[in-house]
Design a protein around this motif. Structure first.
Motif, short mmCIF file in Angstrom:
data_model
loop_
_atom_site.label_atom_id
_atom_site.label_comp_id
_atom_site.label_asym_id
_atom_site.label_seq_id
_atom_site.Cartn_x
_atom_site.Cartn_y
_atom_site.Cartn_z
N GLY A 87 0.81 -1.21 0.00
CA GLY A 87 0.00 0.00 0.00
C GLY A 87 0.85 1.26 0.00
O GLY A 87 0.60 2.19 -0.78
N ILE A 88 1.86 1.31 0.85
CA ILE A 88 2.67 2.53 0.98
C ILE A 88 3.34 2.88 -0.34
O ILE A 88 3.21 3.99 -0.86
N TYR A 89 4.07 1.92 -0.91
CA TYR A 89 4.88 2.24 -2.09
C TYR A 89 4.07 2.20 -3.38
O TYR A 89 4.36 2.95 -4.31
N GLY A 90 3.05 1.33 -3.43
CA GLY A 90 2.15 1.39 -4.57
C GLY A 90 1.39 2.70 -4.59
O GLY A 90 1.26 3.35 -5.63
N GLY A 91 0.89 3.12 -3.42
CA GLY A 91 0.17 4.38 -3.32
C GLY A 91 1.06 5.57 -3.63
O GLY A 91 0.61 6.54 -4.27
N ALA A 92 2.30 5.52 -3.18
CA ALA A 92 3.23 6.63 -3.45
C ALA A 92 3.49 6.77 -4.94
O ALA A 92 3.46 7.88 -5.48
N LEU A 93 3.74 5.64 -5.63
CA LEU A 93 4.01 5.73 -7.06
C LEU A 93 2.79 6.22 -7.84
O LEU A 93 2.90 7.13 -8.68
N LEU A 94 1.63 5.65 -7.57
CA LEU A 94 0.43 6.04 -8.30
C LEU A 94 0.09 7.51 -8.08
O LEU A 94 -0.27 8.24 -9.02
N THR A 95 0.21 7.98 -6.85
CA THR A 95 -0.08 9.38 -6.56
C THR A 95 0.95 10.30 -7.20
O THR A 95 0.61 11.38 -7.72
N PHE A 96 2.21 9.89 -7.18
CA PHE A 96 3.27 10.68 -7.81
C PHE A 96 3.00 10.85 -9.31
O PHE A 96 3.14 11.95 -9.85
N VAL A 97 2.59 9.76 -9.96
CA VAL A 97 2.30 9.81 -11.40
C VAL A 97 1.14 10.76 -11.67
O VAL A 97 1.17 11.56 -12.61
N VAL A 98 0.11 10.71 -10.82
CA VAL A 98 -1.04 11.61 -10.99
C VAL A 98 -0.60 13.06 -10.86
O VAL A 98 -0.98 13.92 -11.68
N LEU A 99 0.21 13.36 -9.87
CA LEU A 99 0.64 14.74 -9.64
C LEU A 99 1.55 15.25 -10.76
O LEU A 99 1.46 16.41 -11.17
N VAL A 100 2.43 14.39 -11.25
CA VAL A 100 3.28 14.80 -12.37
C VAL A 100 2.44 15.01 -13.62
O VAL A 100 2.68 15.94 -14.40
N ALA A 101 1.41 14.17 -13.80
CA ALA A 101 0.54 14.30 -14.98
C ALA A 101 -0.21 15.62 -14.99
O ALA A 101 -0.50 16.16 -16.07
N VAL A 102 -0.52 16.16 -13.81
CA VAL A 102 -1.20 17.46 -13.75
C VAL A 102 -0.19 18.60 -13.55
O VAL A 102 -0.55 19.68 -13.11
N ARG A 103 1.07 18.31 -13.87
CA ARG A 103 2.13 19.32 -13.96
C ARG A 103 2.42 20.00 -12.63
O ARG A 103 2.48 21.23 -12.54
N ARG A 104 2.66 19.21 -11.61
CA ARG A 104 3.06 19.77 -10.32
C ARG A 104 4.55 19.62 -10.06
O ARG A 104 5.02 19.95 -8.97
#
Length: 285
Positions: A87-104
Motif C-alpha cells: 500500500g505505501i509504495y504502490g500508493g506513493a508511485l500512483l499518486t506521484f504519477v497523478v501529480l506529475v501528470a497534472v504538472r506539479r
C-alpha cells in the motif's frame, strides 16, 4: 550603471559561470555512462535465470519481513512486499504519477493548511494501525484485531501523503526561488479525489487476487519503493553537487537521476544480501 546595477550584473555573471560548470560536470560522457550502467543493471536482473516473482521476492528481502500471514497472494503467488508496504509504495508511485501528470513537478509549496491537515490524518491512520498491530503481536492490549485489509488501506493513505511531500522537496531543493507566490503541489482538498480513486482501483486489484493482476501489482509496488529511494538519493546528490536551486529543465536531472537510481539499486541489493546471508547462516548452524 550605478553601483547596485554593477553588483547585480557581476552576480549574474558568476551564477552563469557556476551553472555552465555544473552542466559540463553532469553532461557529456558521464550522462551516457550512468544511463548505460542503469540499463546494464536492469538487463542483468531480468537475465538471471529464475522466475520474475521469485527474483522480486528476493530483491525486496531487505525492505520488510515478507511474512506470509501479512502478505497478499495473487494467483497463488506471494506479492514481493507485505500488505502495508504494498500500500505505501504502490500508493506513493500512483499518486506521484497523478501529480506529475497534472504538472506539479517543480512546485515549491506543499499545500494549504487544510490539505496538510488531511494528509496528516492519512499518515496518522497508518501509524496508528501499525502501533495497534504491534501491540497485538506482542500480546498487549489493542483496540482491534489487525487485518491485511486495514494494513493495505492505511498503507495506501500514507502513500498518498509521501508522494506530494517528495514532489515538494524536489521542487524546493532543485528549482530556483521565484519572486512570485510559489505553486502548490496539492491546491485544494478536491485534488485528492483522483489519487484516492486511483488507489482504490489498485486496492481492488489486490483484493481480487486473480493471477492476471500479479505483475501490475508487483511492479507498481516494487517500482514505488525504487522510486522513493531514488528521489531521496537525488535530493542528497543535488544538495552536494552544486545543482541545488539551479534546475530549470528536466534534462538537467538525467545524469544525477541515473546516479540516484544506481544508489537505490545498491541499497536494495545490499540490504537483501545481508538479510538472506544472515538467514542462510542461521540455517547452517
Amino acid at each position: 550603471m550605478n553601483e547596485d546595477q554593477i553588483i547585480a550584473s557581476a552576480q549574474r555573471d558568476v551564477e552563469a559561470r557556476r551553472k555552465a560548470a555544473v552542466d559540463r560536470r553532469w553532461g557529456g560522457p558521464w550522462r551516457w555512462l550512468l544511463l548505460f550502467l542503469v540499463l546494464a543493471v536492469l538487463v542483468g536482473f531480468f537475465a538471471v535465470p529464475a522466475p520474475l516473482p521469485r527474483k522480486l521476492l528476493l530483491a525486496m528481502g531487505g525492505v520488510c519481513g515478507l511474512r506470509p500471514a501479512h502478505s497478499y497472494f495473487v494467483g497463488g503467488v506471494q506479492l514481493p512486499l507485505e500488505a502495508r508496504m504494498t500500500g505505501i509504495y504502490g500508493g506513493a508511485l500512483l499518486t506521484f504519477v497523478v501529480l506529475v501528470a497534472v504538472r506539479r513537478l517543480g512546485a515549491r509549496r506543499l499545500a494549504s493548511p487544510l490539505v496538510i491537515a488531511i494528509l496528516a490524518l492519512f499518515f496518522m491512520s497508518m501509524a496508528f494501525d501499525g502501533a495497534n498491530s504491534t501491540f497485538a503481536e506482542l500480546g498487549l492490549p489493542h483496540l482491534y484485531m489487525p487485518t491485511n485489509l486495514i494494513r493495505l488501506l492505511t498503507g495506501l493513505l500514507s502513500g498518498i501523503v509521501i508522494a506530494p511531500f517528495l514532489l515538494w522537496l524536489v521542487g524546493v531543493v532543485a528549482t530556483p526561488r521565484e519572486p512570485a507566490v510559489p505553486r502548490a503541489v496539492v491546491r485544494s482538498p478536491w485534488e485528492l479525489i483522483v489519487p484516492l480513486a486511483v488507489n482504490a482501483i489498485f486496492a481492488a486489484l489486490v483484493l481480487d487476487g486473480r493471477a492476471v493482476f500479479y505483475y501490475p501489482i508487483a511492479l507498481v509496488s516494487t517500482v514505488g519503493i525504487v522510486g522513493v529511494l531514488t528521489i531521496v538519493a537525488l535530493l542528497v546528490i543535488l544538495a552536494i553537487s552544486g545543482l541545488a536551486g539551479r534546475v530549470t529543465q528536466v534534462r538537467q536531472l538525467v545524469a544525477p537521476g541515473a546516479l540516484a537510481l544506481l544508489v537505490a539499486f545498491g541499497i536494495l541489493a545490499a540490504t537483501a544480501t545481508a538479510r538472506w546471508t544472515f538467514i542462510a547462516s542461521l540455517a547452517g548452524q
